[in-house]
Design a protein around this motif. Structure first.
Motif, short mmCIF file in Angstrom:
data_model
loop_
_atom_site.label_atom_id
_atom_site.label_comp_id
_atom_site.label_asym_id
_atom_site.label_seq_id
_atom_site.Cartn_x
_atom_site.Cartn_y
_atom_site.Cartn_z
N UNK A 1 0.75 -1.13 -0.13
CA UNK A 1 -0.07 -0.14 0.04
C UNK A 1 0.79 1.29 0.19
N UNK A 2 0.28 2.15 -0.61
CA UNK A 2 1.01 3.53 -1.01
C UNK A 2 2.18 3.49 -1.95
N UNK A 3 2.17 2.23 -2.51
CA UNK A 3 3.36 2.40 -3.74
C UNK A 3 2.43 1.85 -4.95
N UNK A 4 2.87 2.18 -6.32
CA UNK A 4 2.23 1.89 -7.45
C UNK A 4 3.27 1.00 -8.40
N UNK A 5 2.72 -0.03 -9.25
CA UNK A 5 3.89 -0.36 -9.93
C UNK A 5 4.06 0.38 -11.46
N UNK A 6 5.31 0.65 -11.82
CA UNK A 6 5.46 1.45 -12.91
C UNK A 6 6.77 0.66 -13.81
N UNK A 7 6.56 0.83 -15.14
CA UNK A 7 7.55 0.31 -15.99
C UNK A 7 9.06 0.82 -15.59
N UNK A 8 9.76 -0.30 -15.44
CA UNK A 8 11.28 0.21 -15.16
C UNK A 8 11.93 0.89 -16.27
N UNK B 1 6.75 5.07 -4.77
CA UNK B 1 5.71 5.61 -4.08
C UNK B 1 4.91 6.89 -4.90
N UNK B 2 3.67 6.83 -4.53
CA UNK B 2 2.78 7.57 -5.49
C UNK B 2 3.15 8.86 -5.81
N UNK B 3 3.83 9.76 -4.90
CA UNK B 3 4.18 10.96 -5.30
C UNK B 3 5.40 11.06 -6.38
N UNK B 4 6.01 9.66 -6.64
CA UNK B 4 7.18 9.76 -7.50
C UNK B 4 6.73 9.08 -8.98
N UNK B 5 5.13 8.75 -9.19
CA UNK B 5 4.97 7.96 -10.24
C UNK B 5 5.15 8.72 -11.54
N UNK C 1 -0.63 12.18 -20.05
CA UNK C 1 -1.88 11.63 -20.77
C UNK C 1 -1.86 10.09 -20.05
N UNK C 2 -0.76 9.21 -20.05
CA UNK C 2 -0.79 8.08 -19.54
C UNK C 2 -0.41 8.10 -18.17
N UNK C 3 -1.65 8.36 -17.51
CA UNK C 3 -1.44 8.61 -15.85
C UNK C 3 -1.84 7.55 -15.12
N UNK C 4 -1.99 6.33 -16.05
CA UNK C 4 -2.02 5.15 -14.73
C UNK C 4 -0.99 3.92 -15.32
N UNK C 5 -0.80 2.81 -14.55
CA UNK C 5 -0.12 1.93 -15.25
C UNK C 5 -0.57 1.27 -16.46
N UNK C 6 -1.97 1.00 -16.42
CA UNK C 6 -2.54 0.30 -17.52
C UNK C 6 -2.73 1.24 -19.00
N UNK C 7 -2.67 2.60 -18.59
CA UNK C 7 -2.66 3.44 -19.91
C UNK C 7 -1.42 3.50 -20.45
N UNK C 8 -0.09 3.57 -19.55
CA UNK C 8 1.11 3.41 -19.77
C UNK C 8 1.38 2.43 -20.67
#
Length: 218
Positions: free
Chosen positions: A11-18, A119-123, A152-159
Motif C-alpha cells: 500500500x502507498x506504492x504503485x507499479x511502474x515500468x522500469x 511511492x505515489x508522489x514519484x509515479x 496523458x498516460x497517467x495510470x499503469x494500464x494507460x502507460x
C-alpha cells in the motif's frame, strides 16, 4: 481458466515500468509457457506472423499490460497478417490455443522483471523516465513529446497501452533472440533435409550416366 492477476505493490506504492527496460522475443515457438511448439511450420522460425509473436512477448514484458489484452492483441494481429492464407491462419490459431494452456508463469515473470514499486508522489517522474529512455533510443527526434505523453498516460494500464503502440511503431525496440534449443533443433532438421536432397541429386546423376553410356554403345 482464471485470469492471471496483475503485479501488485504494497500500500502507498504503485507499479511502474522500469526505465531502460529491454524488450526481447524468443519467437512464436515459445508462446506456450515452456511448451515448445513443433511439427508442421512450428518452431522453424520465419512465420508470416512472427511480428505478432514479437509484440506478444513485449506485451508480457510491459508493466501493467493485462495478460488477456496481450493474448487478444496477438489474435487480432495474426488474423490481419494471415488474411486469406489458410496455413498461416491454422498455425496462428494453434499458437492462440497454446496461450490458453500456458498458465501464468511466463506472464508473471515478464511483469516481475518489468515493474518496480514506486511511492505515489514519484509515479509521474518514473513514467517520464521510462518513456524518455525508450524515445532516446528509438525516436530521439521526438523526445519533446515525452512530458505530454506521460501526463496523458497517467495510470499503469494507460502507460502499458502506450508502450504497445510504441512497439508497433518501432519494431526494432523488440530484440529478437534465437532460442538455443530451437536453433539446435532447426539445425538438425535442416541437415536432415539437405542430406535427403543430396541423395536425390546423386541418384539423378547416376541415371544420367547410364543413359549417356547406352547412347555411346549405339
Amino acid at each position: 481458466g482464471k485470469p492471471c492477476p496483475g503485479f501488485r505493490c504494497s500500500s502507498g506504492q504503485s507499479p511502474v515500468q522500469k526505465s531502460r527496460s529491454k524488450f526481447t522475443s524468443t519467437g512464436c515457438s515459445k508462446m506456450g509457457g515452456g511448451m515448445m511448439m513443433m511439427g508442421g511450420a512450428f518452431g522453424q522460425g520465419g512465420e508470416k506472423y512472427a511480428v505478432c509473436c514479437d509484440r506478444w512477448h513485449a506485451c508480457y514484458q510491459t508493466c501493467g499490460a493485462p495478460k488477456q489484452v496481450c493474448d487478444d492483441s496477438f489474435k487480432s494481429c495474426s488474423a490481419d497478417v494471415c488474411l486469406g492464407d489458410d496455413d498461416c491462419k491454422k498455425n496462428a490459431d494453434m499458437n492462440s490455443m497454446m496461450l490458453g494452456l500456458g498458465g501464468c508463469g511466463l506472464y508473471d515473470r515478464g511483469q516481475y522483471d518489468a515493474c518496480e514499486c514506486v511511492p505515489k508522489e514519484k509515479r509521474e517522474e518514473k513514467r517520464k523516465s521510462a518513456l524518455r529512455s525508450f524515445y532516446k533510443k528509438y525516436a530521439p527526434d521526438s523526445l519533446d513529446k515525452v512530458d505530454g505523453l506521460a501526463k496523458k498516460a497517467d495510470t499503469t494500464v494507460k502507460l502499458s497501452a502506450l508502450f504497445r503502440k510504441l512497439h508497433k511503431k518501432y519494431p526494432e525496440s523488440i530484440k529478437v533472440k534465437v532460442d538455443e534449443s530451437m536453433a539446435r533443433m532447426q539445425e538438425m532438421m535442416k541437415n536432415a533435409e539437405d542430406k535427403v536432397k543430396k541423395d536425390d541429386v546423386v541418384e539423378e546423376e547416376e541415371e544420367e550416366e547410364t543413359i549417356v553410356g547406352e547412347r555411346e554403345e549405339l
